[in-house]
Design a protein around this motif. Structure first.
Motif, PDB file in Angstrom:
ATOM      1  N   ARG A 286       1.254  -1.391   0.158  1.00 18.36           N
ATOM      2  CA  ARG A 286       0.312  -0.093   0.216  1.00 18.36           C
ATOM      3  C   ARG A 286       0.797   1.421   0.351  1.00 18.36           C
ATOM      4  O   ARG A 286       0.363   1.784  -0.892  1.00 18.36           O
ATOM      5  N   GLY A 287       1.951   1.348   0.662  1.00 18.15           N
ATOM      6  CA  GLY A 287       3.574   2.169   0.761  1.00 18.15           C
ATOM      7  C   GLY A 287       2.892   2.763   2.296  1.00 18.15           C
ATOM      8  O   GLY A 287       3.937   4.121   2.417  1.00 18.15           O
TER       9      GLY A 287
ATOM     10  N   GLN B 171       4.272  -6.250  -8.402  1.00 22.23           N
ATOM     11  CA  GLN B 171       3.392  -4.686  -7.150  1.00 22.23           C
ATOM     12  C   GLN B 171       4.389  -3.911  -8.266  1.00 22.23           C
ATOM     13  O   GLN B 171       4.861  -3.400  -7.895  1.00 22.23           O
ATOM     14  N   PRO B 172       3.268  -2.830  -8.187  1.00 26.91           N
ATOM     15  CA  PRO B 172       3.601  -2.103  -8.402  1.00 26.91           C
ATOM     16  C   PRO B 172       3.955  -0.768  -7.006  1.00 26.91           C
ATOM     17  O   PRO B 172       3.350  -0.907  -6.366  1.00 26.91           O
TER      18      PRO B 172
ATOM     19  N   ARG C  88       9.411   0.187  -1.220  1.00 26.29           N
ATOM     20  CA  ARG C  88       9.450   1.120  -2.712  1.00 26.29           C
ATOM     21  C   ARG C  88      10.097   1.319  -3.604  1.00 26.29           C
ATOM     22  O   ARG C  88      11.187   1.834  -2.803  1.00 26.29           O
ATOM     23  N   ASP C  89       9.353   1.463  -4.796  1.00 27.42           N
ATOM     24  CA  ASP C  89      10.799   1.769  -5.727  1.00 27.42           C
ATOM     25  C   ASP C  89      10.996   3.372  -5.606  1.00 27.42           C
ATOM     26  O   ASP C  89      11.917   4.272  -6.313  1.00 27.42           O
TER      27      ASP C  89
END
Length: 572
Positions: free
Chosen positions: A269-270, A289-290, A542-543
Protein backbone atom coordinates in the motif's frame (compact mmCIF):
# COMPACT_ATOMS: atom_id res chain seq x y z
CA UNK A 1 9.56 16.38 18.36
CA UNK A 2 6.00 17.36 17.47
CA UNK A 3 6.82 17.12 13.78
CA UNK A 4 8.18 13.57 14.16
CA UNK A 5 5.18 12.45 16.18
CA UNK A 6 2.75 13.83 13.65
CA UNK A 7 4.49 11.81 10.94
CA UNK A 8 4.23 8.70 13.13
CA UNK A 9 0.49 9.23 13.47
CA UNK A 10 0.13 9.53 9.71
CA UNK A 11 2.15 6.38 9.12
CA UNK A 12 0.00 4.38 11.51
CA UNK A 13 -3.35 5.24 9.92
CA UNK A 14 -4.87 1.90 8.83
CA UNK A 15 -6.72 3.46 5.89
CA UNK A 16 -3.76 5.41 4.54
CA UNK A 17 -3.30 5.09 0.79
CA UNK A 18 -0.71 7.80 0.17
CA UNK A 19 2.97 7.10 0.18
CA UNK A 20 5.01 7.68 3.31
CA UNK A 21 6.27 11.28 3.72
CA UNK A 22 9.15 12.28 1.46
CA UNK A 23 11.33 13.22 4.42
CA UNK A 24 10.67 10.08 6.46
CA UNK A 25 11.71 6.42 6.39
CA UNK A 26 9.08 3.98 7.68
CA UNK A 27 10.22 0.47 8.56
CA UNK A 28 8.09 -2.41 9.82
CA UNK A 29 9.69 -5.31 11.68
CA UNK A 30 8.61 -8.22 13.86
CA UNK A 31 11.57 -7.74 16.19
CA UNK A 32 11.55 -5.88 19.50
CA UNK A 33 14.43 -3.83 20.96
CA UNK A 34 16.20 -5.57 23.83
CA UNK A 35 18.53 -2.59 24.44
CA UNK A 36 20.00 0.64 23.11
CA UNK A 37 23.10 0.36 25.29
CA UNK A 38 26.05 -0.46 23.01
CA UNK A 39 27.81 -2.61 25.60
CA UNK A 40 24.78 -4.95 25.61
CA UNK A 41 23.95 -4.83 21.88
CA UNK A 42 24.39 -8.40 20.70
CA UNK A 43 21.28 -8.88 18.58
CA UNK A 44 19.95 -7.64 15.26
CA UNK A 45 16.85 -6.05 16.81
CA UNK A 46 18.97 -3.62 18.81
CA UNK A 47 21.70 -3.32 16.19
CA UNK A 48 19.65 -1.45 13.58
CA UNK A 49 19.16 1.44 16.01
CA UNK A 50 22.56 1.49 17.66
CA UNK A 51 24.41 1.58 14.32
CA UNK A 52 22.52 4.77 13.43
CA UNK A 53 22.47 6.51 16.83
CA UNK A 54 26.13 5.80 17.59
CA UNK A 55 29.32 5.39 15.58
CA UNK A 56 32.41 3.19 15.76
CA UNK A 57 36.06 4.06 15.19
CA UNK A 58 36.08 2.33 11.81
CA UNK A 59 33.35 1.24 9.39
CA UNK A 60 32.98 -1.04 6.38
CA UNK A 61 33.92 0.51 3.05
CA UNK A 62 30.91 0.42 0.75
CA UNK A 63 29.63 -3.09 0.16
CA UNK A 64 32.92 -4.77 1.10
CA UNK A 65 33.28 -6.93 4.20
CA UNK A 66 37.06 -7.04 3.69
CA UNK A 67 37.89 -3.33 3.38
CA UNK A 68 37.55 -0.95 6.33
CA UNK A 69 37.78 2.83 6.52
CA UNK A 70 37.97 5.39 9.36
CA UNK A 71 34.79 6.80 10.92
CA UNK A 72 35.31 8.41 14.34
CA UNK A 73 38.98 7.63 13.91
CA UNK A 74 40.98 9.28 11.14
CA UNK A 75 43.79 6.75 11.05
CA UNK A 76 45.28 3.70 12.71
CA UNK A 77 48.75 2.28 13.24
CA UNK A 78 49.78 -1.14 14.52
CA UNK A 79 53.16 -1.56 16.22
CA UNK A 80 54.97 -3.78 18.72
CA UNK A 81 54.52 -6.80 16.47
CA UNK A 82 50.79 -6.17 16.18
CA UNK A 83 50.15 -5.95 19.93
CA UNK A 84 49.79 -2.15 20.10
CA UNK A 85 47.12 -0.28 18.13
CA UNK A 86 47.08 3.52 18.07
CA UNK A 87 44.17 5.56 16.71
CA UNK A 88 44.04 9.20 15.67
CA UNK A 89 40.59 10.58 16.44
CA UNK A 90 38.31 12.89 14.49
CA UNK A 91 37.99 16.47 15.71
CA UNK A 92 34.96 18.80 15.74
CA UNK A 93 32.46 16.00 16.42
CA UNK A 94 29.59 16.43 18.86
CA UNK A 95 27.35 14.02 20.71
CA UNK A 96 23.58 14.44 20.67
CA UNK A 97 23.86 16.03 24.13
CA UNK A 98 26.06 18.77 22.68
CA UNK A 99 29.17 17.45 24.43
CA UNK A 100 32.31 17.34 22.25
CA UNK A 101 33.74 13.94 21.29
CA UNK A 102 37.20 13.44 22.81
CA UNK A 103 39.65 10.64 23.44
CA UNK A 104 38.29 10.40 27.00
CA UNK A 105 34.95 9.22 25.57
CA UNK A 106 36.60 6.44 23.58
CA UNK A 107 38.74 5.42 26.56
CA UNK A 108 35.66 5.33 28.82
CA UNK A 109 33.69 3.32 26.23
CA UNK A 110 36.16 0.46 26.02
CA UNK A 111 37.02 0.42 29.70
CA UNK A 112 33.31 0.22 30.46
CA UNK A 113 33.03 -2.75 28.09
CA UNK A 114 35.93 -4.54 29.80
CA UNK A 115 34.58 -3.76 33.27
CA UNK A 116 31.00 -4.90 32.65
CA UNK A 117 31.56 -7.87 30.28
CA UNK A 118 28.16 -9.31 31.25
CA UNK A 119 27.12 -12.82 30.31
CA UNK A 120 24.59 -11.44 27.80
CA UNK A 121 27.07 -9.02 26.24
CA UNK A 122 29.33 -9.22 23.19
CA UNK A 123 32.32 -7.87 25.10
CA UNK A 124 33.99 -11.25 25.70
CA UNK A 125 35.57 -11.08 22.24
CA UNK A 126 37.09 -7.69 23.14
CA UNK A 127 38.29 -8.87 26.55
CA UNK A 128 39.94 -11.94 25.04
CA UNK A 129 42.65 -10.05 23.07
CA UNK A 130 42.99 -7.15 25.53
CA UNK A 131 43.02 -9.03 28.82
CA UNK A 132 43.90 -12.52 27.68
CA UNK A 133 40.60 -13.99 28.84
CA UNK A 134 36.95 -13.85 27.72
CA UNK A 135 35.83 -13.77 31.38
CA UNK A 136 35.05 -10.77 33.55
CA UNK A 137 36.63 -9.94 36.92
CA UNK A 138 34.05 -11.97 38.83
CA UNK A 139 35.13 -15.17 37.06
CA UNK A 140 38.80 -14.37 36.56
CA UNK A 141 40.45 -12.86 39.63
CA UNK A 142 43.58 -11.99 37.64
CA UNK A 143 41.70 -9.08 36.06
CA UNK A 144 42.61 -5.89 37.91
CA UNK A 145 41.98 -2.20 37.43
CA UNK A 146 45.63 -1.79 36.47
CA UNK A 147 45.27 -4.36 33.68
CA UNK A 148 42.13 -2.68 32.36
CA UNK A 149 43.67 0.80 32.34
CA UNK A 150 46.81 -0.53 30.65
CA UNK A 151 44.75 -2.30 27.99
CA UNK A 152 43.13 0.92 26.73
CA UNK A 153 44.22 4.49 27.44
CA UNK A 154 44.68 7.94 25.87
CA UNK A 155 48.27 9.04 25.40
CA UNK A 156 49.65 12.58 25.71
CA UNK A 157 48.82 13.26 22.03
CA UNK A 158 45.14 12.43 22.70
CA UNK A 159 45.42 9.27 20.65
CA UNK A 160 43.57 6.14 21.74
CA UNK A 161 45.98 3.28 22.43
CA UNK A 162 45.11 -0.40 22.82
CA UNK A 163 47.72 -2.74 24.31
CA UNK A 164 46.85 -6.33 23.50
CA UNK A 165 47.76 -9.31 25.63
CA UNK A 166 48.41 -11.25 22.43
CA UNK A 167 48.35 -10.61 18.69
CA UNK A 168 44.83 -10.70 17.25
CA UNK A 169 44.55 -10.46 13.46
CA UNK A 170 40.81 -9.74 13.78
CA UNK A 171 41.20 -6.87 16.27
CA UNK A 172 40.44 -4.00 13.88
CA UNK A 173 37.44 -5.87 12.48
CA UNK A 174 36.13 -6.38 16.03
CA UNK A 175 36.16 -2.61 16.58
CA UNK A 176 33.72 -2.23 13.67
CA UNK A 177 31.13 -4.33 15.51
CA UNK A 178 28.10 -2.17 16.32
CA UNK A 179 28.47 -2.76 20.07
CA UNK A 180 31.89 -1.09 19.97
CA UNK A 181 30.22 2.27 19.31
CA UNK A 182 31.57 5.25 21.25
CA UNK A 183 29.38 6.55 24.08
CA UNK A 184 29.14 10.04 25.57
CA UNK A 185 31.15 9.81 28.79
CA UNK A 186 29.87 13.00 30.44
CA UNK A 187 26.25 12.20 29.56
CA UNK A 188 26.53 8.60 30.78
CA UNK A 189 27.97 9.59 34.14
CA UNK A 190 25.39 12.36 34.53
CA UNK A 191 22.45 9.96 34.12
CA UNK A 192 23.85 7.42 36.62
CA UNK A 193 26.10 5.09 34.63
CA UNK A 194 29.54 3.99 35.84
CA UNK A 195 31.66 7.01 36.80
CA UNK A 196 34.79 5.61 35.15
CA UNK A 197 36.87 5.38 38.34
CA UNK A 198 38.82 2.67 40.12
CA UNK A 199 36.75 3.32 43.26
CA UNK A 200 33.52 2.01 41.72
CA UNK A 201 34.52 -0.37 38.89
CA UNK A 202 34.02 -3.61 40.80
CA UNK A 203 30.37 -2.84 41.51
CA UNK A 204 29.66 -2.78 37.75
CA UNK A 205 31.32 -6.08 36.82
CA UNK A 206 28.91 -8.49 35.14
CA UNK A 207 25.91 -6.15 35.36
CA UNK A 208 23.08 -6.74 32.91
CA UNK A 209 22.63 -3.28 31.39
CA UNK A 210 19.91 -4.08 28.85
CA UNK A 211 17.59 -1.65 30.61
CA UNK A 212 20.29 0.80 31.68
CA UNK A 213 19.90 4.55 31.92
CA UNK A 214 21.96 4.82 28.73
CA UNK A 215 19.61 2.43 26.96
CA UNK A 216 16.68 4.68 27.85
CA UNK A 217 18.50 7.91 27.10
CA UNK A 218 21.22 7.35 24.48
CA UNK A 219 23.65 10.02 23.29
CA UNK A 220 25.83 9.15 20.33
CA UNK A 221 27.56 10.92 17.49
CA UNK A 222 25.41 9.22 14.83
CA UNK A 223 23.18 10.83 12.23
CA UNK A 224 19.97 10.09 14.15
CA UNK A 225 18.85 10.82 17.68
CA UNK A 226 16.10 9.06 19.63
CA UNK A 227 12.79 10.91 20.00
CA UNK A 228 10.35 8.27 21.25
CA UNK A 229 10.39 4.59 22.04
CA UNK A 230 7.69 2.21 23.25
CA UNK A 231 6.82 -1.45 22.76
CA UNK A 232 5.56 -1.00 19.21
CA UNK A 233 6.92 2.28 17.85
CA UNK A 234 10.31 3.94 17.77
CA UNK A 235 10.83 7.42 16.34
CA UNK A 236 14.17 9.00 15.50
CA UNK A 237 15.07 12.27 13.81
CA UNK A 238 18.13 13.63 12.07
CA UNK A 239 20.72 15.11 14.42
CA UNK A 240 21.18 18.74 13.31
CA UNK A 241 24.74 18.80 14.65
CA UNK A 242 25.89 15.68 12.80
CA UNK A 243 29.49 16.11 11.66
CA UNK A 244 28.91 14.19 8.42
CA UNK A 245 26.25 16.54 7.06
CA UNK A 246 22.48 16.55 7.18
CA UNK A 247 20.83 13.25 6.14
CA UNK A 248 18.23 13.48 3.37
CA UNK A 249 15.60 11.72 5.49
CA UNK A 250 14.76 13.80 8.56
CA UNK A 251 12.69 11.20 10.37
CA UNK A 252 12.81 7.44 10.85
CA UNK A 253 9.81 5.53 12.20
CA UNK A 254 10.16 1.85 13.06
CA UNK A 255 6.91 0.03 13.79
CA UNK A 256 6.80 -3.40 15.39
CA UNK A 257 4.23 -5.47 13.48
CA UNK A 258 4.32 -9.16 14.37
CA UNK A 259 2.00 -10.41 11.61
CA UNK A 260 3.86 -11.04 8.37
CA UNK A 261 0.75 -10.58 6.21
CA UNK A 262 0.12 -7.16 7.75
CA UNK A 263 3.67 -6.06 7.03
CA UNK A 264 3.46 -7.18 3.42
CA UNK A 265 0.19 -5.34 2.89
CA UNK A 266 1.67 -2.16 4.39
CA UNK A 267 4.56 -2.40 1.95
CA UNK A 268 2.24 -2.92 -1.02
CA UNK A 269 0.00 0.00 0.00
CA UNK A 270 2.91 2.35 0.57
CA UNK A 271 2.36 2.65 4.32
CA UNK A 272 5.92 1.39 4.83
CA UNK A 273 9.08 1.91 2.79
CA UNK A 274 10.71 -1.37 3.78
CA UNK A 275 9.60 -4.31 5.93
CA UNK A 276 10.81 -7.60 7.33
CA UNK A 277 9.41 -9.78 4.56
CA UNK A 278 10.27 -13.27 5.73
CA UNK A 279 11.76 -16.06 3.54
CA UNK A 280 11.96 -16.15 -0.24
CA UNK A 281 8.52 -17.70 -0.98
CA UNK A 282 6.90 -14.33 -0.08
CA UNK A 283 8.30 -12.89 -3.32
CA UNK A 284 5.45 -14.62 -5.14
CA UNK A 285 3.11 -12.15 -3.41
CA UNK A 286 5.25 -9.11 -4.18
CA UNK A 287 6.48 -9.57 -7.75
CA UNK A 288 4.65 -7.32 -10.21
CA UNK A 289 3.15 -5.15 -7.47
CA UNK A 290 3.17 -1.47 -8.48
CA UNK A 291 5.50 0.76 -6.48
CA UNK A 292 7.82 -2.02 -5.31
CA UNK A 293 11.42 -2.77 -6.19
CA UNK A 294 12.88 -6.24 -5.54
CA UNK A 295 16.64 -6.31 -5.06
CA UNK A 296 17.85 -9.88 -5.48
CA UNK A 297 21.12 -11.84 -5.57
CA UNK A 298 22.43 -10.22 -2.40
CA UNK A 299 25.27 -11.79 -0.39
CA UNK A 300 24.40 -14.04 2.54
CA UNK A 301 26.71 -13.62 5.54
CA UNK A 302 25.23 -16.36 7.73
CA UNK A 303 26.14 -20.03 8.05
CA UNK A 304 23.61 -22.75 8.92
CA UNK A 305 24.47 -26.25 10.06
CA UNK A 306 22.84 -29.33 11.54
CA UNK A 307 24.73 -30.27 14.69
CA UNK A 308 25.33 -33.92 15.57
CA UNK A 309 26.10 -33.99 19.29
CA UNK A 310 28.82 -36.52 20.13
CA UNK A 311 28.14 -36.45 23.87
CA UNK A 312 24.40 -36.22 24.53
CA UNK A 313 23.81 -35.43 28.19
CA UNK A 314 20.02 -35.79 28.43
CA UNK A 315 18.69 -39.30 28.98
CA UNK A 316 15.33 -38.23 27.54
CA UNK A 317 17.01 -37.70 24.17
CA UNK A 318 18.48 -41.22 24.19
CA UNK A 319 15.38 -43.39 24.44
CA UNK A 320 16.63 -46.79 25.51
CA UNK A 321 20.19 -45.44 25.50
CA UNK A 322 21.29 -48.40 23.39
CA UNK A 323 21.63 -49.45 19.76
CA UNK A 324 18.56 -51.68 19.98
CA UNK A 325 16.28 -49.82 17.58
CA UNK A 326 14.54 -48.02 20.44
CA UNK A 327 17.12 -45.32 21.08
CA UNK A 328 20.76 -44.33 20.73
CA UNK A 329 23.78 -44.30 23.05
CA UNK A 330 25.09 -40.94 24.30
CA UNK A 331 28.10 -41.22 21.97
CA UNK A 332 26.03 -42.14 18.90
CA UNK A 333 27.52 -39.38 16.73
CA UNK A 334 31.08 -39.96 17.94
CA UNK A 335 31.44 -42.64 15.26
CA UNK A 336 32.66 -40.78 12.16
CA UNK A 337 30.84 -43.31 9.98
CA UNK A 338 27.51 -42.14 11.40
CA UNK A 339 28.37 -38.52 10.71
CA UNK A 340 29.50 -39.25 7.16
CA UNK A 341 26.40 -41.32 6.51
CA UNK A 342 24.10 -38.47 7.57
CA UNK A 343 26.14 -36.05 5.48
CA UNK A 344 25.62 -38.15 2.35
CA UNK A 345 21.93 -38.70 3.18
CA UNK A 346 21.05 -34.99 2.92
CA UNK A 347 19.51 -34.01 -0.43
CA UNK A 348 21.13 -30.58 -0.75
CA UNK A 349 19.94 -30.02 -4.32
CA UNK A 350 16.32 -30.71 -3.45
CA UNK A 351 16.51 -28.28 -0.53
CA UNK A 352 17.88 -25.55 -2.82
CA UNK A 353 15.17 -26.28 -5.41
CA UNK A 354 12.12 -26.65 -3.17
CA UNK A 355 12.87 -24.44 -0.15
CA UNK A 356 15.20 -21.83 -1.60
CA UNK A 357 13.36 -21.83 -4.94
CA UNK A 358 16.58 -22.46 -6.80
CA UNK A 359 18.28 -19.46 -5.19
CA UNK A 360 20.78 -21.23 -2.97
CA UNK A 361 24.43 -22.19 -2.87
CA UNK A 362 26.10 -25.20 -1.32
CA UNK A 363 29.22 -23.85 0.38
CA UNK A 364 32.38 -25.79 1.16
CA UNK A 365 32.87 -24.34 4.66
CA UNK A 366 30.88 -22.87 7.55
CA UNK A 367 32.08 -19.48 6.38
CA UNK A 368 30.42 -16.93 4.05
CA UNK A 369 31.89 -17.10 0.57
CA UNK A 370 32.37 -13.30 0.64
CA UNK A 371 34.73 -13.54 3.63
CA UNK A 372 38.51 -13.80 3.54
CA UNK A 373 39.66 -17.38 4.03
CA UNK A 374 36.81 -19.04 2.13
CA UNK A 375 38.12 -21.74 -0.20
CA UNK A 376 35.72 -22.92 -2.93
CA UNK A 377 38.04 -25.87 -3.67
CA UNK A 378 37.46 -27.54 -0.29
CA UNK A 379 35.63 -30.85 -0.69
CA UNK A 380 31.90 -30.93 0.04
CA UNK A 381 29.27 -33.63 0.46
CA UNK A 382 26.69 -34.48 -2.18
CA UNK A 383 23.47 -36.43 -1.87
CA UNK A 384 24.47 -40.09 -2.33
CA UNK A 385 22.20 -42.69 -0.68
CA UNK A 386 24.53 -45.56 -1.66
CA UNK A 387 27.50 -43.99 0.10
CA UNK A 388 25.27 -43.19 3.07
CA UNK A 389 24.31 -46.86 3.24
CA UNK A 390 27.96 -47.93 3.08
CA UNK A 391 28.90 -45.76 6.05
CA UNK A 392 25.83 -46.75 8.06
CA UNK A 393 26.87 -50.41 7.59
CA UNK A 394 30.38 -49.66 8.92
CA UNK A 395 29.15 -47.76 12.00
CA UNK A 396 29.55 -49.42 15.41
CA UNK A 397 31.00 -52.55 13.83
CA UNK A 398 27.79 -53.29 11.93
CA UNK A 399 25.50 -53.17 14.97
CA UNK A 400 23.83 -49.93 13.86
CA UNK A 401 22.75 -51.40 10.53
CA UNK A 402 21.56 -54.62 12.15
CA UNK A 403 19.61 -53.10 15.06
CA UNK A 404 18.64 -49.64 13.82
CA UNK A 405 18.13 -46.51 15.92
CA UNK A 406 15.55 -43.97 17.08
CA UNK A 407 16.13 -40.35 18.13
CA UNK A 408 14.53 -36.92 17.89
CA UNK A 409 15.85 -33.97 15.87
CA UNK A 410 14.62 -30.47 16.73
CA UNK A 411 14.07 -27.30 14.73
CA UNK A 412 12.87 -23.85 15.78
CA UNK A 413 9.09 -23.99 16.18
CA UNK A 414 7.33 -21.99 13.48
CA UNK A 415 10.34 -21.98 11.12
CA UNK A 416 8.84 -23.62 8.05
CA UNK A 417 12.11 -23.79 6.10
CA UNK A 418 13.87 -25.51 9.02
CA UNK A 419 11.02 -27.99 9.41
CA UNK A 420 11.14 -28.85 5.71
CA UNK A 421 14.90 -29.35 5.85
CA UNK A 422 14.69 -31.73 8.80
CA UNK A 423 11.87 -33.67 7.17
CA UNK A 424 13.93 -34.06 3.99
CA UNK A 425 16.74 -35.56 6.07
CA UNK A 426 14.32 -37.81 7.96
CA UNK A 427 12.79 -39.08 4.72
CA UNK A 428 16.17 -39.85 3.18
CA UNK A 429 17.60 -41.62 6.24
CA UNK A 430 14.53 -43.72 6.94
CA UNK A 431 14.37 -44.82 3.28
CA UNK A 432 17.85 -46.37 3.59
CA UNK A 433 16.89 -48.85 6.32
CA UNK A 434 13.40 -49.45 7.79
CA UNK A 435 15.01 -49.87 11.21
CA UNK A 436 16.13 -46.21 11.16
CA UNK A 437 13.78 -43.72 12.84
CA UNK A 438 14.29 -39.95 13.07
CA UNK A 439 11.52 -38.06 14.87
CA UNK A 440 11.32 -34.42 13.81
CA UNK A 441 9.79 -31.95 16.27
CA UNK A 442 9.53 -28.17 16.61
CA UNK A 443 10.79 -26.62 19.83
CA UNK A 444 10.67 -23.12 21.27
CA UNK A 445 13.78 -21.17 20.32
CA UNK A 446 14.74 -20.21 23.87
CA UNK A 447 14.37 -23.81 25.07
CA UNK A 448 16.35 -25.21 22.16
CA UNK A 449 19.17 -22.73 22.74
CA UNK A 450 19.31 -23.54 26.45
CA UNK A 451 19.17 -27.30 26.04
CA UNK A 452 21.67 -27.39 23.19
CA UNK A 453 24.11 -25.23 25.13
CA UNK A 454 23.95 -27.84 27.89
CA UNK A 455 24.58 -30.67 25.43
CA UNK A 456 21.09 -32.13 25.78
CA UNK A 457 20.06 -32.07 22.13
CA UNK A 458 20.97 -34.98 19.84
CA UNK A 459 20.51 -33.08 16.59
CA UNK A 460 19.47 -29.48 15.91
CA UNK A 461 19.67 -26.95 13.10
CA UNK A 462 21.19 -23.62 14.02
CA UNK A 463 22.80 -20.64 12.27
CA UNK A 464 25.47 -18.06 13.03
CA UNK A 465 25.28 -14.37 12.11
CA UNK A 466 28.74 -12.77 12.27
CA UNK A 467 29.77 -10.27 14.89
CA UNK A 468 32.63 -9.00 12.79
CA UNK A 469 33.87 -9.64 9.26
CA UNK A 470 36.81 -11.89 9.97
CA UNK A 471 36.93 -15.63 9.25
CA UNK A 472 37.86 -16.36 12.86
CA UNK A 473 34.35 -15.39 13.92
CA UNK A 474 33.07 -18.47 12.05
CA UNK A 475 36.04 -20.85 12.10
CA UNK A 476 36.61 -20.65 15.84
CA UNK A 477 32.86 -20.71 16.53
CA UNK A 478 32.10 -23.84 14.52
CA UNK A 479 35.31 -25.89 14.32
CA UNK A 480 37.27 -25.34 17.54
CA UNK A 481 36.68 -27.45 20.64
CA UNK A 482 36.92 -24.14 22.53
CA UNK A 483 34.49 -22.33 20.22
CA UNK A 484 31.08 -20.91 21.07
CA UNK A 485 29.18 -23.81 19.54
CA UNK A 486 31.40 -26.57 20.92
CA UNK A 487 29.01 -27.55 23.76
CA UNK A 488 26.33 -28.18 21.14
CA UNK A 489 28.27 -30.80 19.19
CA UNK A 490 31.16 -31.85 21.49
CA UNK A 491 33.43 -32.42 18.53
CA UNK A 492 37.16 -32.31 19.17
CA UNK A 493 39.96 -32.79 16.70
CA UNK A 494 43.47 -31.96 17.90
CA UNK A 495 44.70 -31.19 14.40
CA UNK A 496 41.89 -28.74 13.68
CA UNK A 497 42.33 -27.12 17.10
CA UNK A 498 46.04 -26.56 16.41
CA UNK A 499 45.32 -24.97 13.02
CA UNK A 500 42.63 -22.70 14.53
CA UNK A 501 45.09 -21.49 17.18
CA UNK A 502 47.75 -20.81 14.54
CA UNK A 503 45.30 -18.82 12.40
CA UNK A 504 44.25 -16.75 15.41
CA UNK A 505 47.83 -15.82 16.26
CA UNK A 506 49.23 -14.61 12.94
CA UNK A 507 48.64 -11.47 10.91
CA UNK A 508 49.95 -13.15 7.74
CA UNK A 509 46.78 -13.33 5.60
CA UNK A 510 48.24 -15.86 3.16
CA UNK A 511 49.16 -18.18 6.03
CA UNK A 512 45.71 -17.78 7.55
CA UNK A 513 44.08 -18.65 4.21
CA UNK A 514 46.18 -21.83 3.93
CA UNK A 515 45.23 -22.86 7.45
CA UNK A 516 41.53 -22.30 6.79
CA UNK A 517 41.74 -24.47 3.67
CA UNK A 518 43.35 -27.21 5.73
CA UNK A 519 40.62 -26.89 8.36
CA UNK A 520 37.92 -27.09 5.69
CA UNK A 521 39.30 -30.27 4.13
CA UNK A 522 39.95 -31.89 7.50
CA UNK A 523 36.36 -31.07 8.49
CA UNK A 524 35.12 -32.76 5.33
CA UNK A 525 36.87 -35.93 6.46
CA UNK A 526 35.60 -35.70 10.04
CA UNK A 527 32.08 -34.41 9.20
CA UNK A 528 31.35 -32.70 12.55
CA UNK A 529 28.09 -31.25 11.20
CA UNK A 530 25.92 -31.08 8.10
CA UNK A 531 26.61 -27.83 6.27
CA UNK A 532 23.41 -26.41 4.84
CA UNK A 533 23.13 -24.52 1.54
CA UNK A 534 23.17 -20.74 1.92
CA UNK A 535 20.18 -18.89 0.55
CA UNK A 536 20.68 -15.99 -1.83
CA UNK A 537 19.73 -12.75 -0.10
CA UNK A 538 17.08 -10.29 -1.21
CA UNK A 539 15.24 -7.23 0.03
CA UNK A 540 12.13 -5.38 -1.13
CA UNK A 541 11.61 -1.61 -0.93
CA UNK A 542 9.28 1.05 -2.25
CA UNK A 543 10.56 2.15 -5.64
CA UNK A 544 11.07 5.78 -4.57
CA UNK A 545 13.61 4.83 -1.89
CA UNK A 546 17.15 5.51 -3.04
CA UNK A 547 20.43 4.20 -1.60
CA UNK A 548 19.42 0.52 -1.51
CA UNK A 549 20.98 -1.52 -4.29
CA UNK A 550 22.99 -4.67 -4.90
CA UNK A 551 26.08 -2.54 -5.51
CA UNK A 552 25.70 -0.64 -2.22
CA UNK A 553 24.38 -3.46 -0.03
CA UNK A 554 26.68 -4.54 2.80
CA UNK A 555 25.52 -7.76 4.50
CA UNK A 556 27.14 -6.66 7.77
CA UNK A 557 24.70 -3.71 7.88
CA UNK A 558 21.52 -5.60 7.09
CA UNK A 559 19.84 -5.14 10.49
CA UNK A 560 17.28 -2.76 8.97
CA UNK A 561 17.09 -4.66 5.64
CA UNK A 562 18.74 -1.83 3.68
CA UNK A 563 22.35 -3.03 3.88
CA UNK A 564 23.47 0.51 4.57
CA UNK A 565 23.16 3.29 7.15
CA UNK A 566 19.95 5.33 7.24
CA UNK A 567 21.99 8.48 6.63
CA UNK A 568 22.78 7.22 3.11
CA UNK A 569 19.13 6.84 2.08
CA UNK A 570 16.90 9.33 0.30
CA UNK A 571 13.64 9.53 -1.66
CA UNK A 572 13.06 10.83 -5.13
Amino acid sequence: MKRALSILTLALLPTATAATPSNALVIQTATDIPTLDPVMTYDTGSGQYVENIYETLYQYKGSSVKDLQPLLATGHKASNGGKTHTFDLRKNVKFHSGNPFTCADAEYTFRRALVVNAAESWTWFLSEPLLGTPDNALNDKSITWARITKAVACNTQNQLVFNLAAVDPAFLAKLVFVGASIVDRQHAIKIGEWDGTEKTWKSWVGKNLNDSALSKNPSGTGAYTLVKRDANNTVLRAFPGYWGGAPALQNVIVQRVVEQATRLEALKRGDADIVETGPRPVLAQLRGQPGLRIIDDLPNNTASVIFMNEKISDARALGSGKLDGQGIPADFFSDVNVRRAFSYAMDYGRYIKEVQLGQGMQRTMALPDSFPGYDPKVKKYAFDPKKAEQYFKRAFGGQLWKNGFTFTAHYRAGAVAQQTLMELLKQAVESINPRFKVNVEGKQWSEMLRDSKDGREAMILIAWVPDYADPDNFINTFYSSQGFYSPRLNFKDATIDAWVRQARSTTDSAKRDRLYSLIGNRAFEQAPFLLMPAGIGFTVVRDNLRGVSAEQFNPMLSFSYTGTYWRELSKK
